[in-house]
Scaffold this motif. Structure first.
Motif, short mmCIF file in Angstrom:
data_model
loop_
_atom_site.label_atom_id
_atom_site.label_comp_id
_atom_site.label_asym_id
_atom_site.label_seq_id
_atom_site.Cartn_x
_atom_site.Cartn_y
_atom_site.Cartn_z
N ILE A 172 37.25 37.39 -15.23
CA ILE A 172 38.18 36.65 -16.09
C ILE A 172 37.36 35.67 -16.90
N GLY A 173 37.45 35.78 -18.24
CA GLY A 173 36.62 34.92 -19.08
C GLY A 173 35.16 35.36 -18.98
N ASP B 146 34.19 33.78 -13.43
CA ASP B 146 35.38 33.81 -12.57
C ASP B 146 35.74 35.26 -12.22
N ARG C 121 49.16 39.11 -22.34
CA ARG C 121 48.29 39.58 -21.27
C ARG C 121 49.12 40.38 -20.29
N HIS D 78 44.20 27.36 -12.51
CA HIS D 78 43.93 26.93 -13.89
C HIS D 78 45.21 26.44 -14.53
N ASP E 284 47.11 26.80 -18.43
CA ASP E 284 46.97 27.61 -19.64
C ASP E 284 46.71 26.67 -20.81
N PRO E 285 45.80 27.03 -21.70
CA PRO E 285 45.43 26.10 -22.78
C PRO E 285 46.46 25.94 -23.90
N GLN E 286 47.34 26.93 -24.10
CA GLN E 286 48.21 26.97 -25.29
C GLN E 286 49.33 25.93 -25.22
N PHE F 123 51.40 34.09 -24.41
CA PHE F 123 50.84 32.75 -24.58
C PHE F 123 51.12 32.30 -26.02
N THR G 267 37.66 25.76 -24.30
CA THR G 267 38.13 26.44 -23.08
C THR G 267 37.23 27.62 -22.73
N HIS G 268 36.73 28.27 -23.77
CA HIS G 268 35.94 29.48 -23.51
C HIS G 268 34.54 29.17 -22.98
N GLY H 202 34.11 27.04 -20.45
CA GLY H 202 34.16 26.58 -19.06
C GLY H 202 34.69 27.60 -18.07
N LEU I 291 37.51 28.73 -15.10
CA LEU I 291 38.98 28.69 -15.07
C LEU I 291 39.52 27.34 -14.61
N ARG J 249 40.06 20.74 -18.81
CA ARG J 249 39.51 20.74 -20.16
C ARG J 249 40.02 19.58 -21.01
C1 LIG Z 1 37.70 31.47 -17.66
C2 LIG Z 1 38.46 31.56 -18.73
C3 LIG Z 1 39.44 32.66 -18.98
C4 LIG Z 1 40.31 32.06 -20.06
C5 LIG Z 1 39.28 31.39 -20.90
C6 LIG Z 1 38.53 30.58 -19.85
O1 LIG Z 1 37.25 30.18 -20.26
C7 LIG Z 1 39.37 29.38 -19.45
C8 LIG Z 1 40.89 29.62 -19.75
C9 LIG Z 1 41.31 31.04 -19.40
C10 LIG Z 1 42.69 31.41 -19.92
C11 LIG Z 1 43.84 31.14 -18.96
C12 LIG Z 1 45.16 31.49 -19.65
C13 LIG Z 1 45.09 32.87 -20.33
O2 LIG Z 1 45.12 33.88 -19.33
C14 LIG Z 1 43.80 33.00 -21.18
C15 LIG Z 1 43.84 34.27 -22.03
C16 LIG Z 1 43.59 31.77 -21.99
O3 LIG Z 1 43.91 31.58 -23.14
O4 LIG Z 1 42.93 30.83 -21.24
C17 LIG Z 1 42.61 32.89 -20.24
C18 LIG Z 1 41.20 33.04 -20.86
C19 LIG Z 1 40.68 34.47 -20.82
O5 LIG Z 1 41.01 35.26 -19.91
O6 LIG Z 1 39.87 34.79 -21.70
#
Ligand SMILES: C=C1C[C@]23C[C@@]1(O)CC[C@H]2[C@@]12CC[C@H](O)[C@@](C)(C(=O)O1)[C@H]2[C@@H]3C(=O)O
Ligand SMILES: O=C(O)CCC(=O)C(=O)O
Ligand SMILES: [Fe+2]
Length: 341
Positions: A99-100, A104, A196, A217, A219-221, A290, A326-327, A329, A331, A335
Motif C-alpha cells: 500500500i503506497g 506498508d 478504490r 491511517h 484518509d487525506p481527502q 475518495f 501524504t505520498h 510518508g 500510512l 500528516r
Molecule cells: C502509504 C500510503 C498509501 C496512501 C498514500 C500513503 O503514502 C499515505 C495515505 C494512503 C491513502 C489512504 C487513503 C486512500 O486509500 C489512498 C488512495 C489515499 O489517498 O491516501 C491511500 C494512498 C495510496 O494507497 O496510494
C-alpha cells in the motif's frame, strides 16, 4: 492472490483480540425538507464532531448497480495473477500487498483509480488504464467494452452525487453558505476524486492470529464513502484511543471525515483513524470513493467556521502540496501536524 514471504507475514500478524462493536449513527439522506431534514443535518454534524464517522441510508445509489459492480470486481480478482498484473501501476491500477510506496504491507489486493468528474479533464485515469475484462475474452478496448470499467465509472458517478448530497446536508447543519460551499470541492470538473476497490482474501490458518488488511491511517481527502460486502473487518478509533469494530451493513454507505475536512472546519470535525483487520474465513470486498478537491485548490479553515476573533489552526496550503506530502510518508503518519499554525 496475495503472496507474502514469511518475514512479511510476521510484519502484519496481529494478536487475536476482537474489539467491541462500534455504535455507528445512521443518517437518512432522503429526509424531506423541513423538521426531518433539519434533524438529519444536526445528527450528521454531531456524528462528525464525535466520531468523524457515520453511515447513510436513503442514499439513492441503486443497490442493483452496487451488486453488479461488486460481482464484476469479484470476477476481476478471480482472474489469473498475470492478467491482473497487466493492470498494475503506481499508485494507480492493480496492486497487491503493498500500500503506497513507503513499505506498508497488508493482506490485500486492490484496484485504485482516478475518477475526476467528466468535463475539464479527459476521462481521468480510465483513459490510459488497461484493465483486463472480467468475464470477457479480450482485454479492454473501445471495440470490446469492459463491463468492470464501465460499471466502476457509473458507480463512481452515482457515489459522487451522493457524497455531494452529504456535503450539502453538512453545510446546512454547520449553518454555512452557499449550499455548495463544501460539495463544490468534490463536484468540480477538476476535483481529484479516486475510487478504490479492495479485496481481502480469507485469512490463512495462523493459529488463530489475525492479519492487518489495511493498516491504521486517516484518509487525506475531504470525504470518503465506503461500501463493503457483509464481511466485517473495518475498525475505527475513538477520540479516547479505543478501537471498535464496525458492524457490516451492505445496504448502507459509511462516511469518513477526512483530513482536508478537518482543516476546512478548523478542527471542529476530526478525520477518523481507521484500519482493516482480516479475521474472517470469508473474503471482504470494499469500494471506497475518495472525494478530493482540485489540485490547485487552496485549503484553509472556512471563515464562517472561525467565529469572532477565531484563530486559524492551520496555515493555507494547496491540495497538491498536501497530497504530495501524504505520498512521502507511511500510512500511520500524522500528516496534518506539519500544516498547523
Ligand atoms: C502509504 C500510503 C498509501 C496512501 C498514500 C500513503 O503514502 C499515505 C495515505 C494512503 C491513502 C489512504 C487513503 C486512500 O486509500 C489512498 C488512495 C489515499 O489517498 O491516501 C491511500 C494512498 C495510496 O494507497 O496510494
Ligand atoms: O477496505 C476498507 O474497508 C477500508 C480501506 C481504507 O481505509 C482505504 O482504502 O483507505
Ligand atoms: Fe482509509
Amino acid at each position: 492472490m496475495v503472496v507474502l514471504a514469511k518475514g512479511e507475514l510476521e510484519q502484519i500478524a496481529l494478536p487475536a483480540a476482537q474489539p467491541p462493536l462500534a455504535h455507528v449513527r445512521a443518517i437518512d439522506l432522503s429526509a424531506a425538507p423541513g423538521p426531518g431534514r433539519d434533524a438529519a443535518a444536526r445528527a450528521l454534524v454531531s456524528a462528525c464532531e464525535e466520531q468523524g464517522f457515520f453511515k447513510v441510508t436513503g442514499h439513492g445509489v441503486p443497490l442493483e448497480l452496487v451488486r453488479a459492480v461488486e460481482a464484476a470486481a469479484a470476477e476481476f480478482f478471480a482472474l489469473p495473477q498475470a492478467e491482473k498484473e497487466a493492470a498494475a501501476g503506481r499508485p494507480l491500477g492493480y496492486g497487491s500487498k503493498r500500500i503506497g510506496v513507503s513499505g506498508d504491507l497488508g493482506w490485500i489486493e486492490y484496484l485504485l483509480l482516478g475518477v475526476t468528474p467528466a468535463g475539464a479533464l479527459p476521462a481521468a485515469s480510465f483513459a490510459s488504464w488497461t484493465l483486463p475484462c472480467a468475464g470477457a475474452a479480450v482485454a479492454s478496448s473501445s471495440e470490446h467494452p469492459c463491463p468492470l470499467r464501465d460499471l466502476l465509472e457509473e458507480y463512481a458517478a452515482a457515489v459522487r452525487r451522493m457524497a455531494c448530497g452529504v456535503l450539502e446536508l453538512m453545510a446546512e447543519g454547520l449553518g454555512i453558505g452557499p449550499a455548495d460551499a463544501l460539495s463544490r470541492l468534490v463536484s468540480d470538473g477538476e476535483s481529484d476524486n479516486m475510487l478504490r476497490v479492495n479485496h481481502y482474501p480469507p485469512r490463512p490458518e495462523m493459529q488463530g492470529r489475525l492479519l492487518t488488511g489495511f493498516g491504521e491511517h486517516t484518509d487525506p481527502q475531504i470525504i470518503s464513502v465506503l461500501r463493503s460486502n457483509g464481511t466485517s473487518g473495518l475498525e475505527i478509533c475513538a477520540r479516547d484511543g479505543e478501537w471498535t469494530s464496525v458492524p457490516p451493513d451492505p445496504d448502507a454507505f459509511f462516511v469518513n471525515v477526512a483530513d482536508a475536512l478537518q482543516v476546512l472546519t478548523n478542527g471542529r470535525f476530526s478525520s477518523v483513524k481507521h484500519r482493516v483487520v482480516v479475521s474472517s474465513e470469508r473474503p471482504r470486498v470494499s469500494m471506497i470513493f475518495f472525494g478530493g478537491p482540485p489540485m490547485g485548490e487552496r485549503l484553509a479553515p472556512l471563515r464562517q467556521l472561525l467565529g469572532d476573533g477565531g484563530r486559524s489552526k492551520y496555515r493555507e496550503f494547496t491540495w497538491k502540496e498536501y497530497k504530495s506530502s501524504t505520498h512521502k510518508g507511511r500510512l500511520a503518519t500524522d500528516r496534518l501536524c506539519s500544516f498547523e499554525n
